[in-house]
Structures are given as structure tokens and as C-alpha cells.
Design an enzyme around this catalytic site. Structure first.
Site, PDB file in Angstrom:
ATOM      1  CE  LYS A   1      -3.943   1.803   2.684  1.00  0.00           C
ATOM      2  NZ  LYS A   1      -4.854   1.518   3.812  1.00  0.00           N
TER       3      LYS A   1
ATOM      4  CB  SER B   1      -8.367   3.080   2.662  1.00  0.00           C
ATOM      5  OG  SER B   1      -7.480   2.585   3.659  1.00  0.00           O
TER       6      SER B   1
ATOM      7  CB  SER C   1      -8.289   0.213   5.540  1.00  0.00           C
ATOM      8  OG  SER C   1      -9.088   1.358   5.435  1.00  0.00           O
TER       9      SER C   1
HETATM   10  N1  GLN Z   1     -13.175   3.077   6.184  1.00  0.00           N
HETATM   11  C1  GLN Z   1     -12.588   3.593   7.377  1.00  0.00           C
HETATM   12  C2  GLN Z   1     -12.393   5.079   7.265  1.00  0.00           C
HETATM   13  O1  GLN Z   1     -12.814   5.641   6.340  1.00  0.00           O
HETATM   14  C3  GLN Z   1     -11.377   2.839   7.724  1.00  0.00           C
HETATM   15  C4  GLN Z   1     -10.111   3.346   7.189  1.00  0.00           C
HETATM   16  C5  GLN Z   1      -8.933   2.506   7.546  1.00  0.00           C
HETATM   17  O2  GLN Z   1      -9.049   1.440   8.121  1.00  0.00           O
HETATM   18  N2  GLN Z   1      -7.772   2.994   7.172  1.00  0.00           N
HETATM   19  O3  GLN Z   1     -11.837   5.700   8.105  1.00  0.00           O
END
Ligand code: GLN
Length: 469
Positions: free
Chosen positions: A73, A148, A172
Site C-alpha cells: 500500500k 482503503s 481497511s
Molecule cells: N473506512 C474507514 C475510514 O474511512 C477505515 C479506514 C482505515 O481502516 N484505514 O476511516
């Protein structure tokens, strides 16, 4: 072939790392439309593969990941490469050092193929908040791949990489793993060093693996876990240094109704069927209760907003960010910089986070959130005293169309309702595909006690074997 079998075959010289790298690079070319990568290091990957083959030929010992192709990532620092976080503000940022996980992958002869697309600064559940354009779901490119860590999941699902790393602050890793039909795992808080991970919410962030099978996820986690003097939160227990699945027979599996209430009926049904298969395999089902899980979304978001707004202060054009116009007054320059460099969702989070941590309001918002966090954590601990693992759906819904949920942030936030609890509680949780609905994968999520990832892996492996996915 399982990921671990592929690793063995390369180690023994039955297959070459070069052939493996070439196959993955071909898949990268073929799947360009999915926008999974921000940068690809094809030539370097090939070079490294040849080097490994030469060592195997000479009979030299090679590392645990020798010849496997790994995607990272783009919020994980690789020395000399861009770490963009899919943000305009870091478009030209080249990491001056390796993250600990990168050092460990290199030490075990993993081959890094590129940095993957993501929601800007890891904020999102769809991959649509990337400044480099949205990543797409391999099962249907009109749909989101989840986020994400979108590109990492897509890369593994389509054979562009054998393994990948993502970061998980509220889901994420597990969200895109579930939407793309691969295995994704968020380890115990502190199991993996965050040194070199560009932070989002420091009390919630964890780096974790993606793989096409549970064995691959265990292998990669074994590689990256452990104590690191550069991350004070890390600790190492013996079980965290070599992960392995055990027998499902006799295991106690907890079911908490709170995790099914807001879930799409079709998904709940499929998870129910998979749970039955675990029972047939000899697991014992027990009912547990985690009432505060209903508040996981507000607890998670308020905690994260506070930590995120603080983490984002360094992008001011002076320390990090686009070059600042030095002729402007400082406040104006910083404000311009951030106005241009950051996306809408990022600004929203910085504003709310700043607000709830202001002296006048922090008691009403931030302090209250911390209390609720402690409560949820305790409830999880109590529930996990009655069982070895808690099984839930990973996502409450199926992947949506690209562009949907973007005008209503709360709708997007609700997608994290089943995953955020594990980060709040600091416990391990992973997902594996257990069913399909209209050709789209459905993931089952397994939680375990702190430092008990092996129990989670045991259940995930049983899911993988029993559901034939
Ligand atoms: N979807 C979550 C957010 O928008 C989680 C993001 C993450 O785990 N980095 O914050």
C-alpha cells in the site's frame, strides 16, 4: 497452488522466481484498467527474481518469501520510492528510509512489485477517494473494490501479486479483502511495527497481510511481526513469531447478534450457512453479547478524527507537502497548500477532529468517546472469555457502484460498522471468502483475543476448507 507451496517450489528450484515474476508482471499489464497500482517496479522485480534463482541454483539458503511477489500500500515507506498515500500533497514525496515491514520482507527475499492505490491517507471504504483515480473491483469493474487498501486487495485477487500489505485503522484491510474475495488480516495492535507507515490514527493503525489463501496470510504475518525498538507499542509473544492454524474441532465460536442487525439479509444468510459448516466441523457455538458494538462507528470515527487531525499537521508545505510560495504570509501559504493538496474528505476529517479536541468541546466529545471505547473493549474481552473466536460478517453490504455514497459521508462511514470494533479493542480480526452472491464474494470475519491470532487463523482456515472458496 497454495502460496506456501509456490514458495516451496521456488526454494527447491522446481519453479523459478523469474517465471513467477514474469507471470505477475503480465497480470499487471492485463489488469491496468483496475487501477490497482500507483507505481510498478517491474524491472527491479525481475532483477531481484533472477538473483534469487541464481542463489537457489548455487544451493544457497533463501528466505521465507523467496521469489514471492509482494505489493505494498502506498502509505508504507520504501526507500527511494514515492510514498504518495494517494494524495496530491505527497505526489512527489520520496521515502528516505524503509519501513520495518519492508526491511523484513527484503530480508526474507520477498520481491516488491509496486505501491498500490488507496483512498487518500487511508480515509475511505471504497478506493474512490484516491487522487490517482478510483481502483476497480475485479469481479465487476463498475463496482468499488472496497477500501482503503483497495489496490492491495485487487492485486492479490487478480494474480498481480502473491501477497500484499495494507493498513487497517477501522477495516481497511478486511473491507477490500471481503469485496475482492481474498484473505485479509488485521493483527493485534502492536504485533507489527508501524515504523515507516504514514499514520492515520495512531492508536488504531495496524499493518497486515493480504493473500489468496490463509496460509499465505500466516506466512506474510510471520515475516513482518515482532518487536521493534522503533515502535514502542510492539511486543512479541512466541505465538506471534510463527503463525499457524490448529484444529477447529472443539473450538468455541461466539456469535453476537449485534453484528447481524444492520447486515444485509442475504449476507447474514450466507454467513449463517458458513457457521453451520463450522459446527459440522466440530466447533461449538456459543451466544455472546457485545451491546456497545452498535456504537462502533461513532466511537471509531471520533477517535480517528481526533488522531488524524493531529497526524495531518505536518503537511504544511514546510515539513511535508507541495512546495510553498515563500512570498506569501505564512498562514496564507499553509492554508493554500492544504486547500490545493488535500481532498474534500481529508479536510472534513481534519475539521471535525480539530473541533472535538478543542478545549471547550473535548470533554463533551473526545473524552466521552474514550469512555465508550473502554466500554466496548471490555465487552469484547468478556465475550472472548466465553469463546475462542467471534464470527461475524465482514461487510454489512455488497460492493456498491463507483461514485455512490460519496455525497453522503455518513453512509460511507456506516460501511465500517462490523470492522471498526476490532481496532477499537486492539484485537486481531481477519476475513476469508465464504460464499458468493450474484458472482460477488462474501467475506466472513473472525475475531480473537489479543495475541491469539492463531485461533482466528484456525477458524479462517476451516472456513476456507469447508466452504471450498
Ligand atoms: N473506512 C474507514 C475510514 O474511512 C477505515 C479506514 C482505515 O481502516 N484505514 O476511516
Amino acid at each position: 497452488m497454495k502460496t506456501t507451496e509456490l514458495a516451496q517450489a521456488i526454494k527447491k528450484g522446481e519453479l523459478t522466481a523469474q517465471a513467477n515474476a514474469e507471470e505477475k508482471i503480465k497480470a499487471v499489464e492485463k489488469n491496468k484498467h483496475l487501477n490497482a497500482f500507483i507505481d510498478v517496479y517491474a524491472e527491479e522485480a525481475l532483477e531481484k527474481a533472477k538473483e534469487i534463482d541464481a542463489r537457489v541454483k548455487k544451493g544457497e539458503e533463501t528466505g521465507m518469501l523467496a521469489g514471492l511477489i509482494v505489493a505494498l500500500k502506498s502509505n508504507i515507506c520504501i526507500k527511494g520510492k514515492r510514498a504518495t498515500c494517494a494524495s496530491k500533497i505527497l505526489e512527489n514525496y520520496v521515502a528516505p528510509y524503509n519501513a520495518t515491514v519492508v526491511e523484513k520482507i527484503i530480508a526474507e527475499d520477498g520481491i516488491i512489485i509496486g505501491s498500490t492505490n488507496m483512498d487518500e491517507f487511508a480515509c475511505g471504504s471504497a478506493g474512490t477517494y484516491s487522487a490517482f483515480g478510483p481502483a476497480r473491483n475485479p469481479h465487476n469493474p463498475e463496482l468499488v473494490p472496497g477500501g482503503s487498501s483497495s489496490g492491495s486487495a485487487v492485486a492479490v485477487a487478480t494474480g498481480m501479486a502473491d501477497l500484499a500489505l495494507g493498513s487497517d485503522t477501522g477495516g481497511s484491510i478486511r473491507c477490500p479483502a471481503s469485496f475482492c474475495g481474498v484473505v485479509g488480516f488485521k493483527p493485534t495492535y502492536g504485533a507489527v511495527s508501524r515504523y515507516g507507515l504514514i499514520d492515520m490514527g495512531m492508536s488504531l493503525d495496524q499493518i497486515g497481510p493480504f493473500a489468496r489463501d490463509v496460509e499465505g496470510a500466516m506466512l506474510l504475518l510471520t515475516t513482518i511481526a515482532g518487536k521493534d525498538a522503533r515502535d514502542q507499542q510492539t511486543s512479541a509473544t512466541p505465538s506471534q513469531l510463527a503463525f499457524e492454524a490448529k484444529k477447529i474441532k472443539g473450538m468455541k465460536i461466539g456469535l453476537a447478534k449485534e453484528f447481524f442487525e444492520g447486515t444485509d439479509k442475504q449476507i447474514a444468510l450466507k454467513i449463517g450457512e458458513a457457521i453451520q459448516k463450522l459446527k459440522e466441523a466440530g466447533a461449538e457455538l456459543v451466544e455472546v453479547s457485545i451491546p456497545s458494538a452498535r456504537y462502533a462507528v461513532p466511537i471509531y470515527f471520533l477517535t480517528m478524527f481526533a488522531e488524524f487531525s493531529s497526524a495531518m499537521q505536518k503537511y504544511d508545505g514546510l515539513r511535508y507537502g507541495l512546495p510553498t510560495d515563500v512570498t506569501m504570509p505564512l498562514a496564507k501559504a499553509v492554508s493554500e497548500e492544504r486547500a490545493q493538496g488535500l481532498g474534500r474528505e481529508i479536510k472534513r476529517r481534519i475539521m471535525v477532529g480539530t473541533f472535538i479536541t478543542m478545549k471547550e468541546y473535548s470533554e463533551a466529545w473526545y473524552a466521552k468517546t474514550l469512555k465508550a471505547r473502554t466500554k466496548l473493549k471490555k465487552e469484547f474481552e468478556t465475550a472472548l472469555e466465553k469463546c475462542d473466536a467471534i464470527v461475524t460478517p465482514t461487510m454489512p453490504c455488497l460492493p456498491w457502484k463507483i461514485g455512490e455514497k460519496m455525497s453522503n459521508p455518513v453512509e460511507m462511514y456506516m460501511a465500517d460498522m462490523l470492522t471498526a470494533s476490532a481496532n477499537i479493542a486492539g484485537i486481531p480480526a481477519g476475513t476469508a471468502k465464504c460464499a458468493e452472491i450474484n458472482g460477488l464474494p462474501v467475506g466472513m470475519q473472525v475475531h480473537a483475543k489479543k495475541n491469539d491470532e492463531n485461533n482466528a487463523f484456525t477458524v479462517l482456515q476451516a472456513v476456507q476448507e469447508r466452504t471450498g472458496k
